[in-house]
Design an enzyme around this catalytic site. Structure first.
Site, PDB file in Angstrom:
ATOM      1  N   ASP A  44     -29.121  28.346   8.934  1.00 22.41           N
ATOM      2  CA  ASP A  44     -30.117  27.584   9.700  1.00 22.41           C
ATOM      3  C   ASP A  44     -30.520  26.299   8.967  1.00 22.41           C
ATOM      4  O   ASP A  44     -30.876  26.341   7.783  1.00 22.41           O
ATOM      5  CB  ASP A  44     -31.349  28.476   9.937  1.00 22.41           C
ATOM      6  CG  ASP A  44     -32.293  27.892  10.973  1.00 22.41           C
ATOM      7  OD1 ASP A  44     -32.767  26.751  10.774  1.00 22.41           O
ATOM      8  OD2 ASP A  44     -32.563  28.565  11.979  1.00 22.41           O
ATOM      9  N   HIS A  98     -35.244  34.302   7.156  1.00 20.53           N
ATOM     10  CA  HIS A  98     -36.379  33.524   7.680  1.00 20.53           C
ATOM     11  C   HIS A  98     -36.806  34.073   9.029  1.00 20.53           C
ATOM     12  O   HIS A  98     -35.979  34.534   9.817  1.00 20.53           O
ATOM     13  CB  HIS A  98     -36.000  32.043   7.803  1.00 20.53           C
ATOM     14  CG  HIS A  98     -34.916  31.786   8.808  1.00 20.53           C
ATOM     15  ND1 HIS A  98     -35.169  31.294  10.064  1.00 20.53           N
ATOM     16  CD2 HIS A  98     -33.575  31.985   8.764  1.00 20.53           C
ATOM     17  CE1 HIS A  98     -34.034  31.184  10.725  1.00 20.53           C
ATOM     18  NE2 HIS A  98     -33.038  31.603   9.966  1.00 20.53           N
TER      19      HIS A  98
HETATM   20 CO    CO Z   1     -31.221  32.348  10.602  1.00 20.74          CO
END
Ligand code: CO
Length: 212
Positions: A44, A98
């Site tokens: 990400d 996360h």
């Molecule tokens: Co992720």
């Protein structure tokens, strides 16, 4: 159209800034690397390892994939792990997930996403393993957050099940293993699990190494 040019211009600016601070910066950087940390994080774009921990080039060895998974047949991850542990002899391996992770969210759903089904299947297994606890959480968002944490915990345990880590524990008494979750709504990292070097693990996953 040529948006990517911005990156190259930024790079020149960055290199000049480093030289302004220290004219030998790149002479030193090119010499060697001795990072103390291996970071296994999600791909990400909102979770840049060095930036959120204020680390500099040379300080963190980084591997990122979708949903920060440690899969025991993933040659890429295992090669990174072996190099970091045996050659660089990092002191700490950090798995950082996360909240709001798209990979974890997708694994909670039932949509066929093609090839990535196979990758996300690892998270479904974690969901299944903790199914009872997760089903007790009525709020879907809270359940999502909890699965993000459980996923990180499972990946740290997966590290401890590898011969790479177990042999390093025996030979170097390192590395220590850590599981973290980054909250991008506050910028703060939450510690989920720590496994110190030499910790006991389930006997079925324990390897014995012949005396050398
Ligand atoms: Co992720």
């Amino acid at each position: 159209m040529k948006d990517y040019i911005r990156l190259l211009l930024n790079n020149k600016e960055w290199a000049e800034e480093r030289l302004d601070e220290d004219e030998n910066y790149f002479v030193e950087l090119a010499k060697d690397q001795k990072p103390e940390f291996l970071w296994i994080g999600c791909a990400d774009s909102r979770v840049p390892a060095e930036e959120i921990t204020k680390m500099h080039p040379g300080e963190v060895f980084v591997h990122r994939n979708v949903a920060n998974l440690v899969v025991h047949t993933d040659l890429n991850l295992l090669s990174v792990l072996q190099y970091a542990v045996e050659v660089l002899q990092v002191k700490h391996v950090i798995v950082c997930g996360h909240y709001g992770c798209g990979g974890v969210k997708a694994a909670m759903g039932n949509t066929d996403l093609g090839l990535i089904n196979k990758w996300l299947r690892n998270i479904k297994e974690t969901y299944d393993k903790h199914g009872k606890d997760l089903k007790d959480i009525e709020n879907e968002h809270t359940r999502f957050d909890r699965l993000v944490e459980l996923n990180v915990e499972e990946q740290v345990k997966n590290l401890s099940k590898t011969t790479i880590i177990q042999r390093a524990w025996k030979n170097f008494e390192l590395p220590h293993l850590h599981g973290w979750v980054f909250d991008m709504s506050t910028g703060i990292i939450k510690e989920i699990i720590n496994i110190e070097s030499g910790s006991e693990i389930d006997s079925i996953f324990k390897y014995e190494f012949p005396m050398t």
